[in-house]
Every structure is written in structure tokens, then in C-alpha cells.
Design an enzyme around this catalytic site. Structure first.
Site, mmCIF file in Angstrom:
data_model
loop_
_atom_site.group_PDB
_atom_site.id
_atom_site.type_symbol
_atom_site.label_atom_id
_atom_site.label_comp_id
_atom_site.label_asym_id
_atom_site.label_seq_id
_atom_site.Cartn_x
_atom_site.Cartn_y
_atom_site.Cartn_z
ATOM 1 N N ASP A 7 -35.089 3.821 78.233
ATOM 2 C CA ASP A 7 -34.836 5.246 78.498
ATOM 3 C C ASP A 7 -33.953 5.916 77.467
ATOM 4 O OD1 ASP A 7 -34.913 4.166 81.797
ATOM 5 O OD2 ASP A 7 -36.298 5.633 80.955
ATOM 6 N N HIS A 44 -32.791 4.289 87.691
ATOM 7 C CA HIS A 44 -34.112 3.734 87.358
ATOM 8 C C HIS A 44 -34.828 4.717 86.445
ATOM 9 C CE1 HIS A 44 -37.719 1.480 87.641
ATOM 10 N NE2 HIS A 44 -38.098 1.732 88.868
ATOM 11 N N HIS A 73 -29.359 -3.238 81.540
ATOM 12 C CA HIS A 73 -30.621 -3.555 82.221
ATOM 13 C C HIS A 73 -30.396 -4.777 83.101
ATOM 14 C CE1 HIS A 73 -34.891 -4.334 82.932
ATOM 15 N NE2 HIS A 73 -35.084 -3.098 82.506
HETATM 16 C C1 SDX Z 1 -35.226 1.269 83.995
HETATM 17 O O1 SDX Z 1 -35.847 -2.984 86.363
HETATM 18 C C2 SDX Z 1 -36.556 -2.483 85.432
HETATM 19 O O2 SDX Z 1 -37.368 -3.124 84.827
HETATM 20 C C3 SDX Z 1 -36.330 -0.993 85.184
HETATM 21 C C4 SDX Z 1 -37.057 -0.411 83.983
HETATM 22 C C5 SDX Z 1 -38.552 -0.409 84.185
HETATM 23 O O3 SDX Z 1 -39.267 -0.380 83.196
HETATM 24 O O4 SDX Z 1 -38.974 -0.331 85.367
HETATM 25 O O5 SDX Z 1 -36.755 -1.158 82.812
HETATM 26 C C6 SDX Z 1 -36.657 1.036 83.753
HETATM 27 O O6 SDX Z 1 -34.859 1.592 85.093
HETATM 28 C C7 SDX Z 1 -34.259 1.014 82.858
HETATM 29 C C8 SDX Z 1 -32.788 1.184 83.329
HETATM 30 C C9 SDX Z 1 -32.443 2.669 83.267
HETATM 31 N N1 SDX Z 1 -31.110 2.920 83.859
HETATM 32 C C10 SDX Z 1 -30.078 3.296 83.116
HETATM 33 O O7 SDX Z 1 -30.099 3.392 81.878
HETATM 34 C C11 SDX Z 1 -28.843 3.670 83.932
HETATM 35 C C12 SDX Z 1 -27.621 3.026 83.279
HETATM 36 N N2 SDX Z 1 -27.743 1.583 83.455
HETATM 37 C C13 SDX Z 1 -27.025 1.011 84.576
HETATM 38 O O8 SDX Z 1 -27.017 1.793 85.724
HETATM 39 C C14 SDX Z 1 -27.327 -0.475 84.783
HETATM 40 O O9 SDX Z 1 -27.270 -1.064 83.567
HETATM 41 C C15 SDX Z 1 -28.615 -0.874 85.472
HETATM 42 C C16 SDX Z 1 -28.802 -0.200 86.779
HETATM 43 C C17 SDX Z 1 -29.784 -0.580 84.594
HETATM 44 C C18 SDX Z 1 -28.533 -2.387 85.699
HETATM 45 O O10 SDX Z 1 -27.485 -2.585 86.563
HETATM 46 P P1 SDX Z 1 -27.097 -4.059 87.099
HETATM 47 O O11 SDX Z 1 -28.000 -5.101 86.570
HETATM 48 O O12 SDX Z 1 -26.947 -3.964 88.574
HETATM 49 O O13 SDX Z 1 -25.759 -4.291 86.385
HETATM 50 P P2 SDX Z 1 -24.368 -3.886 86.985
HETATM 51 O O14 SDX Z 1 -24.436 -2.466 87.477
HETATM 52 O O15 SDX Z 1 -23.950 -4.950 87.925
HETATM 53 O O16 SDX Z 1 -23.447 -3.873 85.677
HETATM 54 C C19 SDX Z 1 -22.789 -5.041 85.246
HETATM 55 C C20 SDX Z 1 -21.517 -4.499 84.553
HETATM 56 C C21 SDX Z 1 -20.670 -3.615 85.461
HETATM 57 O O17 SDX Z 1 -19.358 -3.651 84.931
HETATM 58 P P3 SDX Z 1 -18.243 -4.590 85.698
HETATM 59 O O18 SDX Z 1 -18.272 -4.194 87.176
HETATM 60 O O19 SDX Z 1 -18.713 -5.997 85.488
HETATM 61 O O20 SDX Z 1 -16.922 -4.259 85.042
HETATM 62 O O21 SDX Z 1 -21.906 -3.650 83.451
HETATM 63 C C22 SDX Z 1 -21.457 -2.314 83.710
HETATM 64 C C23 SDX Z 1 -21.189 -2.224 85.206
HETATM 65 O O22 SDX Z 1 -20.213 -1.223 85.471
HETATM 66 N N3 SDX Z 1 -22.558 -1.444 83.315
HETATM 67 C C24 SDX Z 1 -22.389 -0.342 82.579
HETATM 68 C C25 SDX Z 1 -23.690 0.158 82.380
HETATM 69 N N4 SDX Z 1 -24.574 -0.632 82.991
HETATM 70 C C26 SDX Z 1 -23.873 -1.618 83.582
HETATM 71 N N5 SDX Z 1 -21.270 0.249 82.090
HETATM 72 C C27 SDX Z 1 -21.487 1.374 81.370
HETATM 73 N N6 SDX Z 1 -22.713 1.917 81.131
HETATM 74 C C28 SDX Z 1 -23.829 1.335 81.633
HETATM 75 N N7 SDX Z 1 -25.024 1.869 81.370
#
Ligand code: SDX
Length: 446
Positions: free
Chosen positions: A375, A278, A319
């Protein structure tokens, strides 16, 4: 994604027809705003004394927890609006305090309201002297987010009347105190870790300038903030002010639903924001860029992410809601260019730009709709402004205080809301008789 509605849209006659194959019974469940009330599923039972059907939605991936009029996001179209105003217009033309007022009150302030609000914020920036001693209790290398979580929770002990959450005047002063004191506590945390004396608020300065003064002033009588940095801070605070029901806001709402005081509820939000998935992502992005170290290492890093070896994620990408470019990331990227013109470009920016270029053309990321989020570039700006990497999320927390407080109050005033208490699907063992294998010679039987 249902559009913004202030009150339940009566969708006369729209409904789901559900047939339960276990009993052959049919049920009619009304549809409102393209949603159903999962409570309406409880009527679906096999035996009359069953609890009734529930919805199961781990991490609330497809669950609306509330009705809110504050922020509207369309993840597919990359739309973000605060109270109907597009984020790019607010970032370009408004100030953070004007946006904080808008988020809470629903309308932009008049000049008189803005002047009074700014005055109130300015004259509440001091914190009780005991907060300084509180800060002294932390190690020199304490993570500033741990200090913020504890420091803000401690504020509830200095303002016991904040518990009167149904008194609008108490909510008004809590809103002002938190917005005013977050920068001060944040700056004290920064100065404590640096081993530098605390700088008290300077009431002659604007909100961003005062914050930068408390961070950077040394022996000069009045700190002169770089106007580019000051503007960058204010725009970044606007971009981070709210984001509908994200993890930390959901935490504030859930904790606030127990009718605890707002300082304790916001402290829960800070704790949630601390997480690397997050708010902690901006810190993780910089560590990732430093780990990559050179543009030539990007292809190998990307392959490691795709194969799940080592760093499992491309931090700053992806996201839960945005399945296109985060509209905030576009603005931050432009801001980054401005700040780096002043601070001098860094190798990290070159790596970030190349990383984005490669990722956006790679099928793995395209298929999963992974784009830069807010971010990805934010950390580069904070680093260019010489903030320590572990301090980036503190800056996010200062800004998000405006959204947390607006959402907290909206929850409190929402007649549909009660204490948050989800149900579960029990997967543990059935009843069994206690028979311990321990030898309790000393145990006193009661
Ligand atoms: C913020 O919610 C909000 O509004 C948050 C925010 C706010 O203003 O409050 O916008 C701020 O928190 C932005 C997000 C910051 N986090 C990151 O940048 C961390 C990296 N991102 C990931 O951890 C992820 O994308 C999330 C947590 C942001 C979202 O995760 P989801 O929606 O639960 O998606 P998921 O983990 O189920 O991913 C779906 C697929 C998976 O692959 P498969 O299992 O389908 O093979 O996408 C992959 C994930 O492994 N994936 C990524 C990835 N994010 C998701 N693979 C590589 N790098 C990534 N960053």
C-alpha cells in the site's frame, strides 16, 4: 512456514509428546506439514467430563485455517507466488484476467479459454438498471467503499439462483458476473459522488480500458485511455489479486462457510478490506503524506510514530506476514516512477521516498521488521491518475475479487471445511439470579 502441499503430507511417526503436569498423563499428537490439529488437543483433560484442551490464538496469529493451493507467501524471504508463478513474472508478462483465471483454475488459460473468458467478462459488464437507482440513494459525499459493500451485497438479490452454490455452472457465472460488474459498480459509485452521468461499459475496450472509460469518459464517443495508466491499472490489479488468508479473504471464507451466495460473501470481504489496517491503508498513506506536508517535517513525524503520540503508525509499513520488503511494493515503486513520468512528479513522492529512506535506517523499524508493504506506493499512483483518495481501496477491491472468488470456491470444495464457528475462553461472571432494580409498573407478567 510449511511449503505448498496439495494434500496432507503423511509424516509417518512425526509427533509431539505432551505431558500434562496437572495429571502426569502423556499424550502423542501427530504432526502433519509442521502443524498439529488443535482438535487432537481435546483428549487432554483433567476430569473425564471436561470439554478438553483448545488452542488460544487471538487474531489467528499462529493458526492455519485451511489448506490452500492458490497463493504461497514466504514472509522472511519476501516471496509471493500465485499457483507457483512468482508475482514479478506475472506482473511483467500476464494480464489481470489471465491471472484471475489462473487463481481459480490453477493453470494458465489456453488461448481458447482466455478468449472465451474475456468475451464472457466483456458481455457481463452491464448491471441491472435498478443498481443506478440504488446508487442514487447515497449522499453525494458517501464513501465509495460503503457504496461498494452495499452495491455488491445487493447483487445477490438480482441473481437468486446464485444460492445454488454446489452447481458448478452457478459458480462459473457468479465468478464472471462479479469480475465483470465490480468495475461497473465502482465506476457508477465514482460518477455518483462526482455528480456526473453514468458511463456504460464499452464492449470494444479491454478490461482496464473499459474501467477507465466508465470513470473518465465525457462527451467523446470512445474514450482513449493513456496506455501507461491502462497498463498500470492492470499490473496493480494483478498485484492485489490475492494474498492467501488475509483479513478480507478470511472474512469471505468465514461468511461463505455458512453457504450463503458468493455475492454476500464477497460483500463481507469488501467490508473487511475497508479497514485502515487492511485495504484502507493505501488511502491512509496518502493522508499521512499530506499531513507530513514537507520533507523537513519527516523527522518529527517519525519521532511521533515511535513515541506513539499522534499518528501511532507509519501507514503503508509493516505486515503480518512479510518481515522483509513486500515483493509487491518493489514492483509498485517501479510502476510509480513510470506513471509519474507521465503525470508529473508530485511532492508526495519526494516525501514517500525520504520517509522510506529514513524508516529503513531507523532501529525502531528495523527491530520490528517494518518495511513498505503493497500500500505504501500504490496510493501515489492512483493519486497521480487523479483518483480521489477515498477511492483507492475500491481499486483494491476490484482486483481482490479474483482472489476472494478463487478462495471461496476452494473453501466450498474442501471436504475438511465446515461452517466457521470458533470457540472462546469465557471470562464473564458465573451464574447469578435475575433481580432487576427497574420499576416495571406497565410490565405484563406472562
Ligand atoms: C494489507 O494480510 C495481508 O496479506 C494484507 C495485505 C493483502 O494483500 O491482503 O497484504 C494488504 O493489508 C497490507 C497492510 C496494510 N496496512 C498498513 O500499512 C497499516 C500499517 N501497518 C500496521 O497496522 C501493521 O503493520 C499491520 C496491521 C499491517 C500488521 O500488524 P501486526 O502483524 O498485528 O503487527 P503488530 O501491530 O503487532 O506490530 C508489531 C509491532 C508493534 O510495536 P510494539 O507493540 O511491539 O512496540 O510493530 C509496530 C506495532 O506498534 N508496528 C508499527 C507499524 N506496524 C506495526 N509501528 C509503526 N508503524 C507501523 N506501520
Amino acid at each position: 512456514m510449511p511449503g505448498p502441499t496439495a494434500t496432507p503430507t503423511p509424516t509417518s511417526g512425526d509427533h509431539l509428546e505432551i505431558k500434562d503436569s496437572r495429571t502426569g498423563k502423556s499424550y502423542t499428537v501427530p504432526i502433519t506439514d509442521d502443524t498439529i490439529r488443535t482438535a487432537d488437543l481435546r483428549q487432554i483433560k483433567v476430569k473425564d467430563d471436561d470439554f478438553g484442551m483448545m488452542g488460544y490464538d487471538p487474531a489467528f496469529m499462529n493458526t492455519a485455517s485451511c489448506r490452500s493451493a492458490i497463493t504461497y507467501i514466504d514472509g522472511d524471504k519476501g516471496i509471493l507466488r500465485y499457483r507457483g508463478y512468482p508475482i514479478d513474472q506475472l506482473a511483467e508478462k500476464a494480464s489481470f484476467l489471465e491471472v484471475a483465471w489462473l487463481l481459480r483454475h490453477g493453470e494458465l488459460p489456453t488461448q481458447g479459454q482466455y478468449d472465451e473468458f474475456t468475451h464472457d467478462i466483456t458481455y457481463h459488464t452491464y448491471v441491472h438498471e435498478n443498481i443506478k437507482q440504488f446508487m442514487e440513494g447515497f449522499r453525494y459525499d458517501a464513501h465509495p467503499m460503503a457504496m461498494m459493500t452495499a452495491g455488491v451485497a445487493a447483487l445477490s438479490s438480482f441473481y437468486p439462483t446464485a444460492k445454488n452454490i454446489h452447481d458448478p455452472r452457478e459458480r462459473d457465472i457468479a465468478f464472471i458476473r462479479l469480475l465483470a460488474k465490480m468495475p461497473t459498480i465502482a465506476a457508477f459509485a465514482y460518477r455518483h459522488v462526482k455528480g456526473m452521468p453514468y458511463v456504460y461499459p464499452d464492449n470494444a475496450l479491454s478490461y482496464p480500458d473499459n474501467f477507465l472509460s466508465m470513470i473518465a469518459r465525457m462527451s467523446e464517443s470512445r474514450y482513449e485511455a493513456n496506455p501507461i495508466y491502462s497498463r498500470a491499472i492492470d499490473v496493480l490489479f494483478i498485484l492485489h489479486a490475492d494474498h492467501e488468508q488475509n483479513c478480507s479473504t478470511s472474512a469471505v471464507r468465514a461468511v461463505g462457510s455458512s453457504h450463503v451466495d458468493p455475492y454476500s460473501a464477497v460483500a463481507a470481504g469488501i467490508a473487511a478490506l475497508y479497514g485502515p489496517l487492511h485495504g484502507g491503508a493505501n488511502e491512509a498513506v496518502l493522508r499521512m503524506l499530506q499531513e507530513i506536508g514537507d520533507v523537513k517535517n519527516i523527522p518529527a513525524f517519525i519521532e511521533a510514530v515511535k513515541s506513539g503520540k499522534g499518528e501511532s503508525k507509519l501507514m503503508g509499513f509493516g505486515h503480518r506476514v512479510y518481515k522483509s520488503y513486500d515483493p509487491r511494493a518493489k514492483i509498485v515503486k517501479g510502476l510509480c516512477d513510470e506513471v509519474l513520468k507521465v503525470s508529473g512528479a508530485t511532492q508526495d513522492m519526494d516525501i514517500a521516498l525520504e520517509l522510506e529512506r529514513i524508516a529503513l535506517s531507523d532501529e525502531y523499524f528495523i527491530k520490528r521488521k517494518l518495511y513498505p508493504n503493497v500500500d505504501f506506493y500504490t496510493g501515489l499512483i492512483y493519486r497521480a491518475m487523479k483518483f480521489p483518495t477515498d477511492y483507492f481501496t475500491v481499486l483494491f477491491a476490484i482486483a481482490r475479487t479474483a482472489g476472494w472468488m478463487a478462495q471461496w470456491e476452494e473453501m466450498l470444495l474442501d471436504k475438511e471445511q465446515k461452517i466457521a464457528r470458533p470457540r472462546q475462553i469465557y471470562t464473564g461472571p458465573g451464574e447469578r439470579i435475575y433481580k432487576s432494580s427497574l420499576d416495571y409498573k406497565h410490565k405484563i407478567s406472562v
